[in-house]
Write a protein that holds these residues in place. Structure first.
Motif, PDB file in Angstrom:
ATOM      1  N   HIS A   1       0.792  -1.233   0.000  1.00 41.42           N
ATOM      2  CA  HIS A   1       0.000   0.000   0.000  1.00 41.42           C
ATOM      3  C   HIS A   1       0.824   1.283   0.000  1.00 41.42           C
TER       4      HIS A   1
ATOM      5  N   GLU B   1      -2.680  -7.401   8.140  1.00 43.13           N
ATOM      6  CA  GLU B   1      -1.268  -7.396   7.774  1.00 43.13           C
ATOM      7  C   GLU B   1      -0.377  -7.005   8.947  1.00 43.13           C
TER       8      GLU B   1
ATOM      9  N   GLU C   1      -9.857  -4.049   1.622  1.00 42.94           N
ATOM     10  CA  GLU C   1      -8.709  -4.749   2.210  1.00 42.94           C
ATOM     11  C   GLU C   1      -9.102  -5.735   3.311  1.00 42.94           C
TER      12      GLU C   1
ATOM     13  N   HIS D   1      -7.820  -9.375   3.384  1.00 43.12           N
ATOM     14  CA  HIS D   1      -6.708  -9.989   4.121  1.00 43.12           C
ATOM     15  C   HIS D   1      -7.207 -10.936   5.217  1.00 43.12           C
TER      16      HIS D   1
ATOM     17  N   ARG E   1      -5.196  -8.026  -7.120  1.00 44.05           N
ATOM     18  CA  ARG E   1      -4.909  -8.980  -6.050  1.00 44.05           C
ATOM     19  C   ARG E   1      -4.431 -10.267  -6.714  1.00 44.05           C
TER      20      ARG E   1
ATOM     21  N   HIS F   1      -1.792  -9.414  -2.257  1.00 45.38           N
ATOM     22  CA  HIS F   1      -1.418  -8.700  -3.487  1.00 45.38           C
ATOM     23  C   HIS F   1       0.103  -8.629  -3.565  1.00 45.38           C
TER      24      HIS F   1
HETATM   25 ZN   LIG Z   1      -3.577  -4.958   1.458  1.00 50.02          ZN
END
Ligand SMILES: [Zn+2]
Length: 407
Positions: free
Chosen positions: A107, A222, A287, A290, A335, A348
């Motif tokens: 990102h 993440e 997102e 994830h 992705r 990704h």
């Molecule tokens: Zn991400």
């Protein structure tokens, strides 16, 4: 990073959206009780912000949403997820069918590359600023634009306030943008209120604390939580007051519950109060991928689709913007493909077409006629193009100015 056992079990234990919505509703209900007791200062800035004299008179609104694949968006089977982009906006847009991220597909680096026109390879978590000047700095230094003219409003937790300016010699934070993370500010506002003991009773406080905790944990995709609480402290007090007002009305309305909804409402408030000439809005509900829920990822795409359209409608309804604004909409990257070793849509990271190939849409003042451009373009092409629209001096970037956008 793989999702934790908790998040997986939450996703597979049935009806995850309902569970999460209920938790958000509970949080908002509790937060309303808390914030209702606060007397937030009213901003002393009315109407538009202060603008420097230079520039073309054109405005730019950039809407970026995290990683979405072509498969779920501009593909025959994906169109159902983007009714506004494909049905309402595409027919009036300049649409680049193939906009490529050829840099780091994480990102902070992706956004930095878009904003500087150079492929950035700095820390993935925003601990280091981009190394070459951002569009904000070029605009402010080159044309004397005020800080209130340049804003980033973001839901994305992988960004920090270092996204607003580079570490380049002769540039830097003195020419940087206002950077605002609305959800973080909401959490901070509630946490501050808790510390100040303003809630009505202990039951409320315990409830709110528990919800805050789960909200922070849920946002920890993440491996990164909100590490940017200090950014809020650096905001101009008048700016901060405006944002707090927007957040309070968001909480009081009790309706919208996603981070991107809040980001949209704060962005709209910023447009109405400061009318920046360069506004970058970064959505990231997508997102949630994830965590491994495909349904929630697609829900995030639908939210981004709707909010992009609402942003366009706000531009049409706001006399400071109507007729002189170019809006661009683009994902940061795609992705990973289904069946990949990195868990497909969860991530990704792959050096694959599915991860690198996206699209870009431009609308408004710089668009001569609606058309679809087949020629591949690169994310770094955008900075010099938008800079030219704003009247900036020519920039030294790795990108190429997109000739279809009228300066
Ligand atoms: Zn991400």
């Amino acid at each position: 990073m793989k999702p934790t056992g908790d998040s997986i079990s939450r996703v597979i234990s049935g009806d995850p959206e309902d569970t999460i919505d209920r938790s958000k509703r509970d949080f908002l209900r509790a937060a309303i009780a808390l914030l209702a007791g606060l007397n937030l200062p009213r901003t002393s800035l009315a109407g538009g912000g202060q603008h420097g004299a230079g520039g073309s008179g054109q405005r730019v609104v950039m809407v970026v949403f995290g990683g979405v694949r072509r498969a779920e968006t501009f593909s025959p089977q994906g169109l159902v997820n983007i009714p506004h982009l494909s049905g309402d906006l595409l027919p009036q847009s300049l649409f680049y069918r193939d906009a490529r991220n050829e840099g780091v597909t994480a990102h902070f680096n992706a956004i930095s590359s878009i904003l500087t026109g150079n492929w950035q390879r700095v820390d993935d978590w925003g601990k280091l600023a981009p190394t070459t000047p951002t569009l904000f700095e070029q605009f402010r230094k080159g044309l004397g634009a005020a800080q209130s003219d340049t804003w980033v409003v973001a839901s994305n937790k992988a960004l920090t306030n270092l996204i607003g300016a580079s570490s380049a010699t002769d540039y830097g934070p003195m020419y940087g943008a206002n950077v605002v993370f609305p959800k973080q500010l909401m959490v901070a506002a509630v946490a501050n209120a808790l510390r100040a003991g303003r809630s009505r009773n202990m039951a409320d406080r315990e409830k709110i604390e528990a919800e805050l905790q789960s909200m922070l944990e849920a946002g920890n995709y993440e491996g990164l939580g909100w590490s940017v609480f200090d950014a809020a402290e650096r905001l101009d007090p008048r700016v901060r007051a405006t944002i707090e007002e927007a957040i309070t009305s968001f909480v009081r309305s009790g309706g919208p519950t996603s981070g991107d909804e809040l980001t949209f409402l704060v962005s709209r408030e910023v447009m109405r109060k400061f009318s920046p000439r360069l506004l970058v809005v970064i959505f990231s509900d997508v997102e949630v991928a994830h965590f491994g829920s495909y349904a929630m990822h697609v829900g995030g795409i639908r939210t981004g689709d709707r909010l992009s359209y609402q942003m366009w409608q706000e531009i049409q309804a706001n006399s400071e913007y109507k007729g002189k604004t170019t809006m661009v909409v683009m994902p940061e990257f795609g992705r990973d493909p289904d069946g990949s070793t990195t868990n497909g849509f969860f991530n990704h990271r792959g050096d694959t077409e599915s991860t690198r190939g996206t699209w870009m849409m431009a609308l408004g003042a710089a668009v001569d006629k609606p058309q679809i451009i087949e020629r591949p373009i690169r994310h770094v092409d955008l900075c010099a193009t938008l800079g030219d629209l704003l009247g900036c001096p020519p920039m030294d970037t790795q990108g190429t100015r997109l000739k279809e956008l009228r300066g």
